[in-house]
Write a protein that holds these residues in place. Structure first.
Motif, mmCIF file in Angstrom:
data_model
loop_
_atom_site.group_PDB
_atom_site.id
_atom_site.type_symbol
_atom_site.label_atom_id
_atom_site.label_comp_id
_atom_site.label_asym_id
_atom_site.label_seq_id
_atom_site.Cartn_x
_atom_site.Cartn_y
_atom_site.Cartn_z
ATOM 1 N N ALA A 311 0.841 -1.207 0.000
ATOM 2 C CA ALA A 311 0.000 0.000 0.000
ATOM 3 C C ALA A 311 0.873 1.253 0.000
ATOM 4 O O ALA A 311 0.600 2.230 -0.711
ATOM 5 N N HIS A 312 1.935 1.213 0.795
ATOM 6 C CA HIS A 312 2.850 2.354 0.870
ATOM 7 C C HIS A 312 3.562 2.569 -0.461
ATOM 8 O O HIS A 312 3.733 3.706 -0.921
ATOM 9 N N MET A 313 3.972 1.465 -1.103
ATOM 10 C CA MET A 313 4.718 1.577 -2.357
ATOM 11 C C MET A 313 3.853 2.093 -3.506
ATOM 12 O O MET A 313 4.359 2.681 -4.462
ATOM 13 N N MET A 314 2.549 1.895 -3.419
ATOM 14 C CA MET A 314 1.671 2.475 -4.435
ATOM 15 C C MET A 314 1.602 4.002 -4.292
ATOM 16 O O MET A 314 1.360 4.716 -5.266
ATOM 17 N N LYS A 315 1.823 4.499 -3.080
ATOM 18 C CA LYS A 315 1.921 5.954 -2.896
ATOM 19 C C LYS A 315 3.197 6.471 -3.563
ATOM 20 O O LYS A 315 3.192 7.533 -4.196
ATOM 21 N N HIS A 316 4.293 5.716 -3.411
ATOM 22 C CA HIS A 316 5.536 6.079 -4.112
ATOM 23 C C HIS A 316 5.301 6.061 -5.620
ATOM 24 O O HIS A 316 5.751 6.949 -6.346
ATOM 25 N N ALA A 317 4.607 5.019 -6.080
ATOM 26 C CA ALA A 317 4.349 4.876 -7.516
ATOM 27 C C ALA A 317 3.561 6.067 -8.056
ATOM 28 O O ALA A 317 3.810 6.535 -9.178
ATOM 29 N N ALA A 318 2.627 6.574 -7.256
ATOM 30 C CA ALA A 318 1.823 7.713 -7.697
ATOM 31 C C ALA A 318 2.688 8.949 -7.929
ATOM 32 O O ALA A 318 2.375 9.795 -8.774
ATOM 33 N N SER A 319 3.799 9.034 -7.193
ATOM 34 C CA SER A 319 4.740 10.139 -7.379
ATOM 35 C C SER A 319 5.678 9.883 -8.555
ATOM 36 O O SER A 319 5.944 10.775 -9.369
ATOM 37 N N LEU A 320 6.154 8.642 -8.650
ATOM 38 C CA LEU A 320 7.166 8.304 -9.660
ATOM 39 C C LEU A 320 6.606 8.105 -11.064
ATOM 40 O O LEU A 320 7.233 8.487 -12.057
ATOM 41 N N ARG A 321 5.431 7.474 -11.145
ATOM 42 C CA ARG A 321 4.885 7.079 -12.451
ATOM 43 C C ARG A 321 4.766 8.260 -13.429
ATOM 44 O O ARG A 321 5.209 8.151 -14.580
ATOM 45 N N PRO A 322 4.193 9.405 -13.008
ATOM 46 C CA PRO A 322 4.090 10.528 -13.956
ATOM 47 C C PRO A 322 5.456 11.020 -14.432
ATOM 48 O O PRO A 322 5.583 11.503 -15.558
ATOM 49 N N LYS A 323 6.476 10.888 -13.569
ATOM 50 C CA LYS A 323 7.823 11.338 -13.946
ATOM 51 C C LYS A 323 8.417 10.430 -15.019
ATOM 52 O O LYS A 323 8.994 10.898 -16.009
ATOM 53 N N PHE A 324 8.290 9.117 -14.809
ATOM 54 C CA PHE A 324 8.773 8.174 -15.816
ATOM 55 C C PHE A 324 8.041 8.388 -17.138
ATOM 56 O O PHE A 324 8.658 8.426 -18.207
ATOM 57 N N GLU A 325 6.727 8.532 -17.035
ATOM 58 C CA GLU A 325 5.935 8.682 -18.255
ATOM 59 C C GLU A 325 6.253 9.993 -18.972
ATOM 60 O O GLU A 325 6.276 10.048 -20.205
ATOM 61 N N ALA A 326 6.561 11.042 -18.209
ATOM 62 C CA ALA A 326 6.921 12.328 -18.818
ATOM 63 C C ALA A 326 8.208 12.198 -19.626
ATOM 64 O O ALA A 326 8.301 12.688 -20.760
ATOM 65 N N VAL A 327 9.212 11.526 -19.039
ATOM 66 C CA VAL A 327 10.485 11.340 -19.742
ATOM 67 C C VAL A 327 10.291 10.465 -20.976
ATOM 68 O O VAL A 327 10.780 10.776 -22.070
ATOM 69 N N LEU A 328 9.558 9.363 -20.813
ATOM 70 C CA LEU A 328 9.336 8.450 -21.934
ATOM 71 C C LEU A 328 8.555 9.132 -23.058
ATOM 72 O O LEU A 328 8.830 8.909 -24.247
#
Length: 428
Positions: A311-328
């Motif tokens: 559950a905690h790591m999905m909070k991290h993912a919510a922060s990281l995912r848009p960043k990865f997708e922006a670069v890609l």
């Protein structure tokens, strides 16, 4: 736009003038951007702030076995921390020792013990004329640096889409008893994001090394670092696979919560066979009376179990995912179809691996720095910092803000284009 390699010299010169004008404009903005290392952003670190309040002056500070975490003792870690860390990597608590905040520290110590005292009665590595370590590359620079520090000869093994080149690994370890180990990041490898296939894990477990003291250094650093809730690849448990294959002692597994709770403020662990752990404990009895059990208690009470970690790591993912997708998205929109670079599209971890045209990586990193973007040094993902093709660049999207990333992405692709045009003009 057509592929750069299909352009005439006149077209390339015209493009170069246009790109240089854009680059000078960016350079004039005095940017200061950093994509050099996979550091969590402040908003990610804020996610775990409540962990600091789990234990305070009013708390019962006894572990579930009655051990007072404020005192000496419990060198293997408190039971609830062992259970939490075991569940995180998919093994049993009895296979685990919980250490301090840094798994890299544990890996360094593990190599150091092998140097001075050997492994299970074998000759200490420091007393050998020479010894070798296999390094899947592109890979993690700090792994390579540890074994280089101790004088190992580093042997590059190519990374394929499902893990290291196992044909090469099997051949090398079976024929050469001076090969003492291999570095592995089995899930979301740094920097490619590769996930080892079941076949690769089983082939590791079934290795027949010539050296009795050969060990797989299995750094499961990103085992819970998924970016997507509905797409989370799983890897086999290397310990149980080694046991099935009759090689129970062949692996040291490492992990930590450094990018789960706090970087530099988490807990780390080693998982291994009973025989390996017995030897580690023997050395630990001289090295330390115990690690920070209050921090272990804090983590165990905060996360509770694997559900809490997920559950905690999905909070991290919510922060990281848009960043990865922006670069890609920037890579795809600005470089797609030009034939001047390829890149990975990871489902987790902290990095994107970019391969430029051969001979261009150092120049691209230098060009980006000229415009105010600091990246990991080209070559860092290879042993001795030497990428034979000078093509691989590690992109770390985690630390900048989304706004900074948008600018950084543009600086990067502009640098890639300029250096690629220069290379093609030199060859024209």
């Amino acid at each position: 736009m057509k592929r750069y390699s299909e352009m005439s010299k006149d077209e390339l010169l015209k493009l170069k003038n246009q790109l240089e004008a854009e680059f000078e404009d960016v350079k004039g903005k005095g940017l200061k951007l950093d994509m050099s290392r996979g550091k969590p952003a402040a908003e990610q670190l804020d996610l775990g702030k409540e962990l600091l309040d789990i234990v305070n002056g009013e708390s019962d500070l006894k572990a579930e076995n009655g051990l007072d975490t404020r005192n000496y003792g419990g060198p293997e870690g408190i039971p609830e921390a062992k259970a939490l860390m075991a569940e995180m990597v998919g093994t049993k608590p009895e296979n685990v020792i919980v250490f301090g905040n840094s798994s890299l520290n544990v890996m360094f110590d593990t190599v150091s013990r092998a140097m001075t005292h050997g492994i299970m009665g074998n000759t200490p590595w420091a007393k050998l004329d020479h010894f070798k370590f296999l390094c899947p590359a592109p890979g993690y620079d700090r792994h390579f640096r540890v074994t280089e520090y101790f004088g190992a000869e580093l042997v590059t093994v190519p990374m394929l889409e499902d893990g290291p080149d196992m044909d090469m690994v099997e051949k090398l370890v079976s024929e050469d008893d001076s090969i003492k180990g291999i570095w592995c990041v089995p899930k979301y490898s740094n920097p490619t994001g590769t996930v080892y296939s079941d076949e690769v894990v089983r082939r590791f477990a079934n290795l027949k090394p010539a050296a009795k003291d050969f060990r797989i250094f299995w750094d499961n650093a990103y085992c819970v670092h998924d970016l997507y809730e509905d797409n989370q690849p799983q890897i086999l448990d290397i310990l149980s696979e080694c046991e099935k294959a009759g090689n129970p002692d062949m692996v040291f597994e490492f992990a930590s919560t450094s990018k789960v709770s706090f970087a530099g403020g988490g807990v780390s662990m080693m998982a291994a066979s009973p025989a390996n752990l017995a030897e580690v404990k023997k050395h630990m009895s001289t090295q330390t009376i115990g690690h920070d059990k209050i921090n272990q208690l804090r983590h165990a009470r905060y996360f509770k179990n694997m559900d809490g970690i997920k559950a905690h790591m999905m909070k991290h993912a919510a922060s990281l995912r848009p960043k990865f997708e922006a670069v890609l998205n920037v890579l795809e929109s600005d470089l797609g179809g030009l034939g001047i670079g390829t890149w990975t599209k990871p489902l987790g971890g902290y990095f994107i691996s970019f391969d430029a045209m051969e001979g261009c990586a150092k120049a691209i990193v230098a060009k980006a720095k000229e415009a105010g973007l600091v990246m990991t040094g080209a070559g860092a993902t290879y042993p001795y910092g030497n990428d034979p093709k000078d093509s691989n660049i590690r992109i770390a999207p985690s630390y900048p803000t989304p706004e900074e990333l948008a600018v950084a992405g543009k600086v990067f692709v502009l640098s890639v284009k300029l250096v690629s045009v220069d290379k093609l003009l030199q060859e024209a």
